[in-house]
Design an enzyme around this catalytic site. Structure first.
Site, PDB file in Angstrom:
ATOM      1  N   ASP A 340      -4.590  10.544-126.280  1.00  0.00           N
ATOM      2  CA  ASP A 340      -5.895  10.754-125.865  1.00  0.00           C
ATOM      3  C   ASP A 340      -6.292  11.928-125.067  1.00  0.00           C
ATOM      4  O   ASP A 340      -5.262  12.345-124.337  1.00  0.00           O
ATOM      5  CB  ASP A 340      -6.338   9.273-125.089  1.00  0.00           C
ATOM      6  CG  ASP A 340      -7.851   9.291-124.726  1.00  0.00           C
ATOM      7  OD1 ASP A 340      -8.642   9.279-125.549  1.00  0.00           O
ATOM      8  OD2 ASP A 340      -8.196   9.108-123.398  1.00  0.00           O
ATOM      9  N   GLU A 369      -5.722  14.111-129.747  1.00  0.00           N
ATOM     10  CA  GLU A 369      -7.139  14.020-129.978  1.00  0.00           C
ATOM     11  C   GLU A 369      -7.552  15.525-129.513  1.00  0.00           C
ATOM     12  O   GLU A 369      -7.743  15.722-128.291  1.00  0.00           O
ATOM     13  CB  GLU A 369      -7.618  12.713-129.175  1.00  0.00           C
ATOM     14  CG  GLU A 369      -9.267  12.884-129.139  1.00  0.00           C
ATOM     15  CD  GLU A 369     -10.073  12.166-128.064  1.00  0.00           C
ATOM     16  OE1 GLU A 369     -11.170  11.944-128.168  1.00  0.00           O
ATOM     17  OE2 GLU A 369      -9.362  11.841-126.806  1.00  0.00           O
ATOM     18  N   ASP A 436     -15.596   6.938-130.709  1.00  0.00           N
ATOM     19  CA  ASP A 436     -16.668   7.744-130.095  1.00  0.00           C
ATOM     20  C   ASP A 436     -17.848   8.452-130.616  1.00  0.00           C
ATOM     21  O   ASP A 436     -18.394   9.142-130.018  1.00  0.00           O
ATOM     22  CB  ASP A 436     -15.543   9.152-129.509  1.00  0.00           C
ATOM     23  CG  ASP A 436     -14.586   8.670-128.559  1.00  0.00           C
ATOM     24  OD1 ASP A 436     -14.985   7.809-127.641  1.00  0.00           O
ATOM     25  OD2 ASP A 436     -13.518   9.234-128.386  1.00  0.00           O
TER      26      ASP A 436
END
Length: 581
Positions: A340, A369, A436
């Site tokens: 992340d 990410e 997201d």
């Protein structure tokens, strides 16, 4: 000849080793400018002077809005390579090496015939070292990923209560859930997931955390009690592997919860805390802001005061989280990590993390990410892959919003693919949805046929296809509460689920991960896209998003999947897949 447009970058995506005896070289030129581009290559350490070069014409393989891209793969090739180019347009020609244009080669000969050569002036690849060849795990290159947001998926076989709960921990902190999804719920639906055609799961965070999304981690060594137990998770990973599947979990190491024990210690002890250097940009004394209007005295994730940012440049922090990475690999046999906010973390943190993970399991995969160009993160010392949001962006603008014509879509995909060495591009995690972003089906205006066309492209394009849970059931959602909604198990979506199974079967049966790719046609019809994958099989995908029927050549191959095909005419939102051999 437009020399200013010609570009080659050594030791980059323009010159890279595929294996110890295979090497790819690219050159860029103005679109339509060159008549011929020839590569001359030789062994840079040969004991003959001058270097004995072989020559081979380069193929103009790709193009975007401005440039042509020439490419050649040498197989076999010297271990030590020097090379140069000859570019030609009509009667005009030039040698190209040392980032400059020349009328002669750099070798000099003395009066007595002795060669004073300039072999060092040519482009060089000093030595193809085995340790520097970027190779992704084979299982990952063949992965078809089902991304699950655990709270929203299931708490039983094809069921979800959609009821939240709270559990108070011994530390007096509270863990929350919103929809009630559990680890056992995932376990009980492995038949459903594998039946659709998926062979890899990627789970959003599952560690002990406060909020339902679990991105505010409290304890990195245990499963969140709202989702189940550590034993539940071990049972899940064991069952996944028994099926020949793999599992990737989410690592949130850029930030933590403000109830993370080390952060609480800093709040309690201030500068006397042994963890005072574990967090970023502290302004003592530290306390929890009482409201969103009150600015925290510490750096945090995206201005979210409940998630203090970790100082990932600190060697102690690096050791701590590398040990966490190893723990879940060795004790629970996870096959990789999705990392992340990877681009906000210190690079030496990731280097340490990578060395630790690869020593525990060389076949584990690391996916960062990174929403933008990820070139600096994909050099072989940090990540194996990244979440390919550029792929989604191009698909969004072409299939969903229809802002881009087929030609612009093809050019965008070409630029994206040529951004990295081939083996890296083939290993990007392609997606239309994630936790997201707005559901792609909603971006399509809930136009099922446009969503189908995009999903089919996702399945057949280079890269690793990843689908967000429930897309096969046409989940819609613009806002976070909508696109993370509970799985609609009781809704009848037989048609879309059948389509997903068929598309993924084509991927599995006819596409190999490193199959060549090429955009064939985008004009004259601006909404017509023809795309090839070629390896053991030759697969041709034809997509049409126009309104007026167009005539196409279907060839003699077998049509496995078709949409509104009448003879040789393709109608609105049509698509076919031809298997040419």
């Amino acid at each position: 000849m437009n020399k200013s447009a010609i570009l080659h970058i050594p030791l980059s995506q323009y010159a890279f080793a595929n294996s110890e005896d295979s090497f790819t070289i690219r050159l860029r030129a103005e679109k339509g400018d060159l008549d011929l581009c020839t590569l001359f290559y030789g062994d840079r350490a040969c004991n003959i002077s001058p270097v004995q070069f072989s020559c081979i014409p380069m193929e103009q393989r790709y193009q975007d809005a401005l440039y042509d891209f020439y490419e050649i793969t040498l197989h076999p090739c010297p271990k030590r390579i020097c090379y140069y180019f000859k570019v030609e347009k009509g009667s005009e020609w030039s040698y190209y090496y040392a980032d400059a244009f020349h009328e002669e080669l750099p070798d000099l000969v003395t009066e007595d015939g002795f060669v004073i050569e300039g072999r060092s002036e040519y482009y060089q690849y000093p030595y193809i070292l085995r340790s520097e060849i970027i190779q992704l795990p084979t299982w990952f290159l063949n992965a078809i990923v089902y991304n699950i947001f655990p709270d929203s998926f299931a708490d039983g076989k094809e069921s979800l209560s959609n009821k939240g709960k709270e559990i108070r921990l011994s530390s007096n902190t509270v863990c929350k859930t919103l929809h009630g999804g559990t680890i056992r719920g995932i376990l009980e639906n492995l038949d459903y997931i594998s039946g659709l055609g998926f062979n890899c799961l990627y789970l959003n965070p599952i560690f002990q955390a406060g909020e339902y999304h679990k991105y505010d981690t409290l304890d990195y060594f245990h499963i969140d009690p709202c989702m189940g137990t550590d034993e539940d998770f071990l049972e899940l990973t064991d069952n996944i592997h028994k099926r020949g599947m793999h599992i990737i979990i989410d690592g949130v190491f850029n930030h933590c919860s403000w109830y993370f024990p080390q952060f609480e210690d800093v709040m309690e002890k201030g500068t006397a805390s042994p963890y005072k250097d574990w967090f970023y940009k502290l302004d003592f004394p530290i306390d929890r802001p009482k409201s969103t209007e009150e600015l925290p005295k510490y750096a945090c994730f995206a201005y979210e005061r409940k998630m203090p940012k970790l100082n990932t440049a600190n060697p102690e922090v690096q050791e701590y989280f590398a040990a966490i990475g190893r723990y879940w690999i060795e004790n629970f046999h996870v096959d990789g990590w999705r990392l992340d906010v990877a681009n906000e973390v210190d690079k030496n943190f990731w280097r340490k993390f990578r060395r630790t993970i690869k020593s525990a399991n060389p076949e584990a995969v690391l996916i960062g990410e990174v929403w933008e160009n990820a070139e600096i993160w994909l050099k072989g010392d940090l990540f194996d892959s990244t979440m390919n949001y550029d792929f989604r962006k191009h698909c969004r603008d072409f299939f969903a919003l229809q802002k881009t014509a087929a030609e612009g879509f093809a050019f965008g995909m070409t630029d994206m693919m040529l951004r990295y060495p081939s083996q890296i591009s083939y290993g990007q995690l392609n997606l239309l949805d994630s936790h997201d972003v707005t559901r792609f089906y909603s971006l399509c205006g809930e136009d099922y046929e446009r969503w189908q066309a995009a999903f089919l492209y996702l399945c057949l394009a280079p890269g690793i296809p990843s689908i967000f849970y429930g897309d096969e059931k046409l989940i819609a959602g613009i806002r976070e509460s909508e696109y993370r909604q509970g799985m609609p198990w009781q809704e009848d979506h037989d048609d879309s689920e059948k389509f997903v199974r068929e598309a993924l079967k084509i991927r599995k049966d006819w596409i190999s991960p490193l199959d060549d790719w090429k955009m064939l046609q985008t004009a004259p019809e601006e909404n017509l896209l023809i795309f090839d994958r070629e390896g053991k099989h030759h697969v041709r995908l034809i997509l049409y998003l126009g309104n007026i029927p167009v005539k196409i050549k279907c060839g003699s191959g077998k049509i496995l999947l078709q949409k509104r095909l009448a003879g040789s005419f393709l109608q609105k939102n049509g698509f076919i897949v031809l298997l040419m051999r």
